[in-house]
Enzyme design. Structure first.
Site, PDB file in Angstrom:
ATOM      1  N   GLU A 140      40.623  52.681  42.395  1.00 35.36           N
ATOM      2  CA  GLU A 140      42.359  52.330  42.280  1.00 35.36           C
ATOM      3  C   GLU A 140      43.101  53.391  41.773  1.00 35.36           C
ATOM      4  O   GLU A 140      42.152  54.261  41.013  1.00 35.36           O
ATOM      5  CB  GLU A 140      42.619  51.310  41.457  1.00 35.36           C
ATOM      6  CG  GLU A 140      42.530  50.004  42.641  1.00 35.36           C
ATOM      7  CD  GLU A 140      43.293  50.101  43.363  1.00 35.36           C
ATOM      8  OE1 GLU A 140      44.426  49.747  43.746  1.00 35.36           O
ATOM      9  OE2 GLU A 140      42.596  48.343  44.584  1.00 35.36           O
ATOM     10  N   ARG A 148      43.023  40.120  50.406  1.00 38.51           N
ATOM     11  CA  ARG A 148      42.696  40.376  49.171  1.00 38.51           C
ATOM     12  C   ARG A 148      42.468  38.827  48.658  1.00 38.51           C
ATOM     13  O   ARG A 148      42.430  38.331  48.325  1.00 38.51           O
ATOM     14  CB  ARG A 148      44.074  40.310  48.602  1.00 38.51           C
ATOM     15  CG  ARG A 148      45.516  41.450  50.344  1.00 38.51           C
ATOM     16  CD  ARG A 148      44.637  43.261  49.251  1.00 38.51           C
ATOM     17  NE  ARG A 148      44.370  43.597  47.824  1.00 38.51           N
ATOM     18  CZ  ARG A 148      45.152  43.529  47.552  1.00 38.51           C
ATOM     19  NH1 ARG A 148      45.977  44.310  47.498  1.00 38.51           N
ATOM     20  NH2 ARG A 148      44.467  44.124  45.881  1.00 38.51           N
ATOM     21  N   ARG A 170      39.094  45.304  43.246  1.00 42.68           N
ATOM     22  CA  ARG A 170      39.747  44.660  44.355  1.00 42.68           C
ATOM     23  C   ARG A 170      38.874  44.404  45.343  1.00 42.68           C
ATOM     24  O   ARG A 170      38.229  45.555  45.888  1.00 42.68           O
ATOM     25  CB  ARG A 170      41.120  45.341  44.280  1.00 42.68           C
ATOM     26  CG  ARG A 170      41.911  44.824  43.261  1.00 42.68           C
ATOM     27  CD  ARG A 170      42.837  46.111  43.448  1.00 42.68           C
ATOM     28  NE  ARG A 170      44.205  46.052  42.270  1.00 42.68           N
ATOM     29  CZ  ARG A 170      43.630  46.361  40.851  1.00 42.68           C
ATOM     30  NH1 ARG A 170      42.941  47.245  40.664  1.00 42.68           N
ATOM     31  NH2 ARG A 170      44.860  45.812  40.009  1.00 42.68           N
ATOM     32  N   CYS A 172      33.656  51.899  49.218  1.00 38.57           N
ATOM     33  CA  CYS A 172      34.145  51.627  47.639  1.00 38.57           C
ATOM     34  C   CYS A 172      34.809  52.317  47.417  1.00 38.57           C
ATOM     35  O   CYS A 172      34.578  53.789  47.821  1.00 38.57           O
ATOM     36  CB  CYS A 172      32.926  51.852  46.655  1.00 38.57           C
ATOM     37  SG  CYS A 172      31.778  49.909  46.778  1.00 38.57           S
ATOM     38  N   ARG A 210      24.934  42.237  49.589  1.00 40.71           N
ATOM     39  CA  ARG A 210      22.954  42.662  50.179  1.00 40.71           C
ATOM     40  C   ARG A 210      22.449  40.553  49.432  1.00 40.71           C
ATOM     41  O   ARG A 210      21.480  40.501  49.958  1.00 40.71           O
ATOM     42  CB  ARG A 210      22.693  43.473  49.375  1.00 40.71           C
ATOM     43  CG  ARG A 210      22.796  44.816  50.207  1.00 40.71           C
ATOM     44  CD  ARG A 210      21.858  45.678  49.866  1.00 40.71           C
ATOM     45  NE  ARG A 210      22.067  47.627  50.277  1.00 40.71           N
ATOM     46  CZ  ARG A 210      23.414  48.080  50.117  1.00 40.71           C
ATOM     47  NH1 ARG A 210      24.026  48.375  49.419  1.00 40.71           N
ATOM     48  NH2 ARG A 210      23.355  48.865  51.044  1.00 40.71           N
ATOM     49  N   TYR A 214      42.862  35.951  43.678  1.00 45.43           N
ATOM     50  CA  TYR A 214      42.954  36.566  42.334  1.00 45.43           C
ATOM     51  C   TYR A 214      42.105  35.382  41.099  1.00 45.43           C
ATOM     52  O   TYR A 214      42.780  34.347  40.947  1.00 45.43           O
ATOM     53  CB  TYR A 214      44.390  36.589  42.124  1.00 45.43           C
ATOM     54  CG  TYR A 214      45.063  37.884  42.885  1.00 45.43           C
ATOM     55  CD1 TYR A 214      44.447  38.686  42.950  1.00 45.43           C
ATOM     56  CD2 TYR A 214      45.587  37.142  43.962  1.00 45.43           C
ATOM     57  CE1 TYR A 214      44.884  39.826  43.887  1.00 45.43           C
ATOM     58  CE2 TYR A 214      45.509  37.499  44.914  1.00 45.43           C
ATOM     59  CZ  TYR A 214      45.899  39.053  45.105  1.00 45.43           C
ATOM     60  OH  TYR A 214      45.688  40.151  46.418  1.00 45.43           O
ATOM     61  N   ARG A 242      49.237  38.767  41.389  1.00 44.79           N
ATOM     62  CA  ARG A 242      49.856  38.934  42.412  1.00 44.79           C
ATOM     63  C   ARG A 242      49.761  36.959  42.929  1.00 44.79           C
ATOM     64  O   ARG A 242      49.466  36.637  42.481  1.00 44.79           O
ATOM     65  CB  ARG A 242      49.315  38.761  43.862  1.00 44.79           C
ATOM     66  CG  ARG A 242      49.531  40.151  44.423  1.00 44.79           C
ATOM     67  CD  ARG A 242      50.813  40.816  44.482  1.00 44.79           C
ATOM     68  NE  ARG A 242      51.108  39.693  45.295  1.00 44.79           N
ATOM     69  CZ  ARG A 242      51.811  40.196  46.462  1.00 44.79           C
ATOM     70  NH1 ARG A 242      50.234  41.538  46.966  1.00 44.79           N
ATOM     71  NH2 ARG A 242      52.472  39.853  47.386  1.00 44.79           N
TER      72      ARG A 242
END
Length: 131
Positions: A78, A7, A90, A75, A63, A108, A116
């Site tokens: 959220e 993540r 994210r 894609c 790319r 992050y 987080r």
């Protein structure tokens, strides 16, 4: 060998194409470097943005990295939860790896560090998992 998820999240300064691409590239490079990932080990990559980012697809940033031509990318946005972080990209990167779940370094950056704090590594920390 298992498929593990890595993540990551980063905030960008504005809803502008170059800001989204630059932030996404910075985050992807940090995720790959921290976990010793090579393109052939990537199973797929899922990008999302907060609903206020729509100037570019974050997957477009791959790319510019090279070696990602055959990696499945997708894609989405959220959920628009009241009070959630804005201007945030994210990434959920699925990789084939021998690393144990606890050895995966989730990344992050910028204001997204607040998402987080339990998983984000300390500044300058480098994973031993991929080295």
């Amino acid at each position: 060998m298992a498929v593990r998820g890595i993540r990551g999240a980063i905030t960008v300064t504005e809803n502008e194409r170059e800001a989204i691409l630059e932030g996404t590239r910075e985050l992807l490079e940090a995720m790959v470097e921290a976990n010793g990932v090579v393109a052939d080990d990537i199973a797929s990559c899922h990008f999302t943005t907060s609903p206020d980012l729509n100037a570019e697809f974050p997957a477009e940033a791959t790319r510019r990295l090279g070696g990602w031509k055959y990696v499945p990318l997708i894609c989405g946005h959220e959920m628009n939860v009241p009070g959630s972080m804005r201007k945030c990209v994210r990434i959920l990167l699925h990789v084939n790896t021998e690393a144990a779940p606890q050895d995966i370094q989730h990344i992050y950056l910028r204001d997204a560090k607040k998402l987080r704090t339990d998983l984000a590594p300390a500044e300058g920390a480098v994973s031993a998992a991929g080295k």
